[in-house]
Design an enzyme around this catalytic site. Structure first.
Site, PDB file in Angstrom:
ATOM      1  N   ASP A  67       0.597  -1.306   0.117  1.00  0.00           N
ATOM      2  CA  ASP A  67      -0.040   0.131  -0.060  1.00  0.00           C
ATOM      3  C   ASP A  67       0.772   1.072  -0.100  1.00  0.00           C
ATOM      4  O   ASP A  67       2.228   1.207   0.264  1.00  0.00           O
ATOM      5  CB  ASP A  67      -0.876  -0.050   1.200  1.00  0.00           C
ATOM      6  CG  ASP A  67      -0.166  -0.456   2.491  1.00  0.00           C
ATOM      7  OD1 ASP A  67       1.034  -0.355   2.564  1.00  0.00           O
ATOM      8  OD2 ASP A  67      -0.961  -1.015   3.573  1.00  0.00           O
ATOM      9  N   ASN A 136      -7.562  -3.727  14.387  1.00  0.00           N
ATOM     10  CA  ASN A 136      -9.151  -3.998  13.817  1.00  0.00           C
ATOM     11  C   ASN A 136      -9.138  -4.930  12.848  1.00  0.00           C
ATOM     12  O   ASN A 136     -10.123  -5.398  12.394  1.00  0.00           O
ATOM     13  CB  ASN A 136      -9.777  -2.545  13.252  1.00  0.00           C
ATOM     14  CG  ASN A 136      -8.834  -2.220  11.993  1.00  0.00           C
ATOM     15  OD1 ASN A 136      -7.893  -2.760  11.349  1.00  0.00           O
ATOM     16  ND2 ASN A 136      -9.237  -1.157  11.493  1.00  0.00           N
ATOM     17  N   HIS A 138      -7.375  -5.310   9.881  1.00  0.00           N
ATOM     18  CA  HIS A 138      -7.110  -5.056   8.723  1.00  0.00           C
ATOM     19  C   HIS A 138      -5.773  -5.651   8.131  1.00  0.00           C
ATOM     20  O   HIS A 138      -4.911  -5.959   9.016  1.00  0.00           O
ATOM     21  CB  HIS A 138      -6.875  -3.279   8.459  1.00  0.00           C
ATOM     22  CG  HIS A 138      -5.963  -2.811   8.847  1.00  0.00           C
ATOM     23  ND1 HIS A 138      -5.953  -1.407   9.010  1.00  0.00           N
ATOM     24  CD2 HIS A 138      -4.621  -3.120   9.075  1.00  0.00           C
ATOM     25  CE1 HIS A 138      -4.602  -1.100   9.530  1.00  0.00           C
ATOM     26  NE2 HIS A 138      -3.798  -2.027   9.707  1.00  0.00           N
ATOM     27  N   GLU A 143      -9.502  -2.180   5.450  1.00  0.00           N
ATOM     28  CA  GLU A 143     -10.349  -2.029   6.888  1.00  0.00           C
ATOM     29  C   GLU A 143     -11.498  -2.814   6.710  1.00  0.00           C
ATOM     30  O   GLU A 143     -11.905  -3.423   5.922  1.00  0.00           O
ATOM     31  CB  GLU A 143     -10.571  -0.294   6.647  1.00  0.00           C
ATOM     32  CG  GLU A 143      -9.549   0.352   6.697  1.00  0.00           C
ATOM     33  CD  GLU A 143      -8.655   0.489   8.156  1.00  0.00           C
ATOM     34  OE1 GLU A 143      -8.720  -0.524   8.744  1.00  0.00           O
ATOM     35  OE2 GLU A 143      -7.856   1.461   7.867  1.00  0.00           O
TER      36      GLU A 143
END
Ligand code: PGA
Length: 244
Positions: A67, A136, A138, A143
């Protein structure tokens, strides 16, 4: 999934570096999927040390990073282009033309995503993908709620992700709101995956990955359906896992 238990972050980094070095020795033309963030830094450092001492060559290796932030040019100190230079690319011999990251300042971001996906395919696909785990759930910047079918795409970063990454910036206001990330489907096409999990703040997420259900609300859960995943986790990360 295979789980390798490390005592601490240092051992995790050592084991992860050895994992990559072995893959490069087995196949000098291997295509590596790389990750940024706090977790892989020790791994890259050990790879650089090995390169210095043992001259393991990366001259035929190709890399694709997961990313990049939208809006940060390659030479911005907080861009992932810069992170990779600082922690790995300036220290080993991967030729610049064989190193790939999404261009966060492309004039046409949609074409950039398609192009990135095409380049991965043309390289024959990713042989070994390195991943960190977001608290979380990801992976990359996918996400919670991201479709498992997504390919490289633009995402809006979760508030918790921006907060977690604010430590690398002068405060949260500077953290970009969007990123380009390989999609879950891109990641799942990798032939092999190495997931690194370190520290108490990831303990809950690791427990959820190992004992929760598979669903898009917890993106990493899809990894339980991949046929070749190794997790290296340290004791703190395993502290919430029954019999961890
Ligand atoms: P970290 O991030 O390595 O900085 O903890 C992992 C991730 O959010 O994917």
């Amino acid at each position: 999934m295979r789980i390798i238990k490390a005592t601490d972050y240092q051992e995790l980094s050592h084991l992860a570096a050895d994992f990559f070095i072995e893959r490069v020795k087995e196949n000098p033309e291997v295509t590596l999927g790389l990750a940024t963030g706090g977790t892989p830094r020790g791994t890259y450092q050990r790879m650089a040390e090995d390169y210095y001492k043992n001259h393991t060559s990366y001259s035929r290796v190709s890399t694709f990073n997961l990313d990049e932030y939208v809006g940060l040019p390659a030479d911005h100190p907080n861009s992932y282009h810069q992170f990779m230079k600082t922690h790995l690319f300036n220290k080993v011999d991967i030729p610049a033309k064989q190193r790939h990251l999404p261009n966060g300042v492309a004039s046409d971001i949609t074409s950039e995503c398609l192009n990135y996906e095409r380049l991965i395919e043309e390289s024959g696909g990713i042989d070994v993908q390195l991943l960190g785990l977001g608290s979380n759930g990801h992976i990359g910047f996918n996400e919670p709620g991201t479709s498992f079918h997504a390919r490289t795409h633009v995402v809006e970063l979760a508030q918790s992700t921006r907060e977690a990454n604010a430590r690398f910036f002068n405060g949260i206001d500077e953290v970009p709101r969007e990123a380009i990330t390989m999609g879950i489907s891109t990641i799942m096409k990798s032939k092999e995956i190495l997931l690194l999990v370190s520290g108490e703040e990831k303990a809950h997420a690791l427990r959820q990955l190992l004992h929760g259900d598979v669903g898009e609300e917890f993106p990493a859960s899809i990894l339980t359906t991949h046929q070749n995943v190794t997790i290296i986790a340290d004791q703190k990360a395993l502290s919430d896992v029954p019999h961890g």
